[in-house]
Design a protein around this motif. Structure first.
Motif, mmCIF file in Angstrom:
data_model
loop_
_atom_site.group_PDB
_atom_site.id
_atom_site.type_symbol
_atom_site.label_atom_id
_atom_site.label_comp_id
_atom_site.label_asym_id
_atom_site.label_seq_id
_atom_site.Cartn_x
_atom_site.Cartn_y
_atom_site.Cartn_z
ATOM 1 N N ARG A 10 0.879 -1.333 -0.170
ATOM 2 C CA ARG A 10 0.142 0.070 -0.031
ATOM 3 C C ARG A 10 0.832 1.294 0.097
ATOM 4 N N ALA A 12 0.277 5.031 1.880
ATOM 5 C CA ALA A 12 -0.629 5.212 2.738
ATOM 6 C C ALA A 12 -0.223 6.810 3.030
ATOM 7 N N TYR A 193 -4.037 7.743 14.864
ATOM 8 C CA TYR A 193 -3.281 6.911 13.789
ATOM 9 C C TYR A 193 -3.098 5.618 14.016
ATOM 10 N N VAL A 197 -4.713 2.963 11.415
ATOM 11 C CA VAL A 197 -3.859 2.259 10.563
ATOM 12 C C VAL A 197 -3.763 0.661 10.716
HETATM 13 N N1 GLU Z 1 0.405 8.392 6.633
HETATM 14 C C1 GLU Z 1 1.510 8.102 7.217
HETATM 15 C C2 GLU Z 1 2.680 9.051 6.667
HETATM 16 O O1 GLU Z 1 2.233 9.685 5.509
HETATM 17 C C3 GLU Z 1 2.218 6.720 6.712
HETATM 18 C C4 GLU Z 1 1.422 5.803 7.783
HETATM 19 C C5 GLU Z 1 2.068 4.257 7.589
HETATM 20 O O2 GLU Z 1 2.657 4.038 6.508
HETATM 21 O O3 GLU Z 1 1.684 3.547 8.214
HETATM 22 O O4 GLU Z 1 3.655 9.278 6.757
#
Ligand code: GLU
Length: 313
Positions: A10, A12, A193, A197
């Motif tokens: 993924r 993210a 978070y 996540v």
């Molecule tokens: N959303 C997070 C970021 O942009 C990454 C979170 C993850 O990969 O667990 O740093």
């Protein structure tokens, strides 16, 4: 009949700024990791925090990844349910499940108190928990009657959890003594978070989590949370952090060498070549397309520790 396991990686990103050179290196590695295993990729938008999410950045992030040559099979913005803003119901269900198991407590600590909380002492009965967990009687009632809404924390066991990281090797953390209880819902009602996540990786069937090394210490906690909720945790591989010449970690919000500048300076192949060189995937800087790197990709080539970008960018 043998069932073949679907491999799913993924992207993210949180839309808090334009993707910078470090985010692009991690994204390239995440894509190569999944594609070299014949796996799928999804794009999940981590727009959990309304104060730090800007949809213009979100759109640019998707476009920047495509520009480089990184694609995905499902995800935001084309498919429903791939942005965290749409997934509150799933976080609530997981929260309720943790609450049913007696793992959730209300916490009124201020940010400063949380930061100042001392490390657990040897022999402590509940290391890693704050005083709010044990409030009772009048003290608790006063907090409950007060105006300040609580945050909600998840109580973790005094237990070592090990992950075998695909890049960094074995990594063990004691949940209570290294990290401690963590916030799963903020006082403004936003799910945090760590919960989001973990729920997303579990429900979306993610089997490979590749991201920058600053999140390595979160992986044992996420693995524990996913398994506590009754799912199978993914495999993790944490990519080296790219640092500015002064040793500073690159940051989206500081606008460090980001895709607005990089796209003016390089073609997609030129940029991929520089990223691949920094990550040890090719021996000299030369233009290359991400798909050309797939057949030779292995984590063994990727250096450990931080990578200074000077001389290359
Ligand atoms: N959303 C997070 C970021 O942009 C990454 C979170 C993850 O990969 O667990 O740093």
């Amino acid at each position: 009949m043998t069932m073949t396991k679907i491999i799913r990686g993924r992207f993210a990103p949180s839309p808090s700024g334009r993707l910078h050179v470090g985010n692009m290196a991690s994204s390239l590695l995440a894509w190569l990791d999944a594609r070299s295993l014949g796996g799928e990729m999804i794009f999940r938008l981590e727009d959990l925090d309304p104060e730090r999410s800007y949809m213009d950045y979100a759109r640019l992030m998707a476009e920047d990844l495509r520009w480089l040559g990184l694609d995905w099979d499902a995800g935001w913005p084309g498919d429903e349910g791939y942005s965290q803003g749409e997934r509150t119901e799933y976080y609530r269900e997981a929260f309720d499940e943790l609450e049913r198991r007696g793992l959730i407590y209300k916490c009124w600590c201020s940010r400063a108190e949380r930061l100042a909380a001392s490390a657990p002492h040897p022999g402590e009965e509940h290391p890693g928990s704050c005083k709010c967990r044990f409030l009772e009687g009048e003290e608790l009632n006063a907090r409950l009657r007060g105006k300040r809404p609580p945050a909600y924390k998840c109580a973790v066991p005094d237990e070592d959890v090990t992950i075998i990281d695909g890049h960094c090797g074995e990594h063990t953390r004691n949940l209570a003594r290294q990290g401690g209880d963590f916030i799963v819902r903020r006082s403004d009602g936003v799910y945090a978070y760590q919960l989001a996540v973990s729920v997303d990786d579990a429900l979306m069937g993610v089997t490979r989590v590749v991201r920058a090394e600053d999140l390595l210490s979160s992986a044992p906690r996420q693995r524990w949370l996913i398994e506590t909720l009754g799912y199978t945790a993914p495999d993790y591989a944490h990519a080296p952090l790219l640092t500015a010449p002064d040793g500073r970690k690159l940051s989206k919000r500081d606008g460090d060498l980001n895709m607005a500048e990089l796209r003016k300076l390089y073609t997609p192949e030129e940029l991929t070549g520089r990223l691949a060189y920094l990550c040890g995937l090719i021996d000299r800087i030369e233009p290359v397309a991400p798909c050309e790197l797939v057949p030779h990709f292995t984590w063994a080539k990727v250096p450990c520790g931080e990578i200074d970008i000077s001389g290359v960018f």
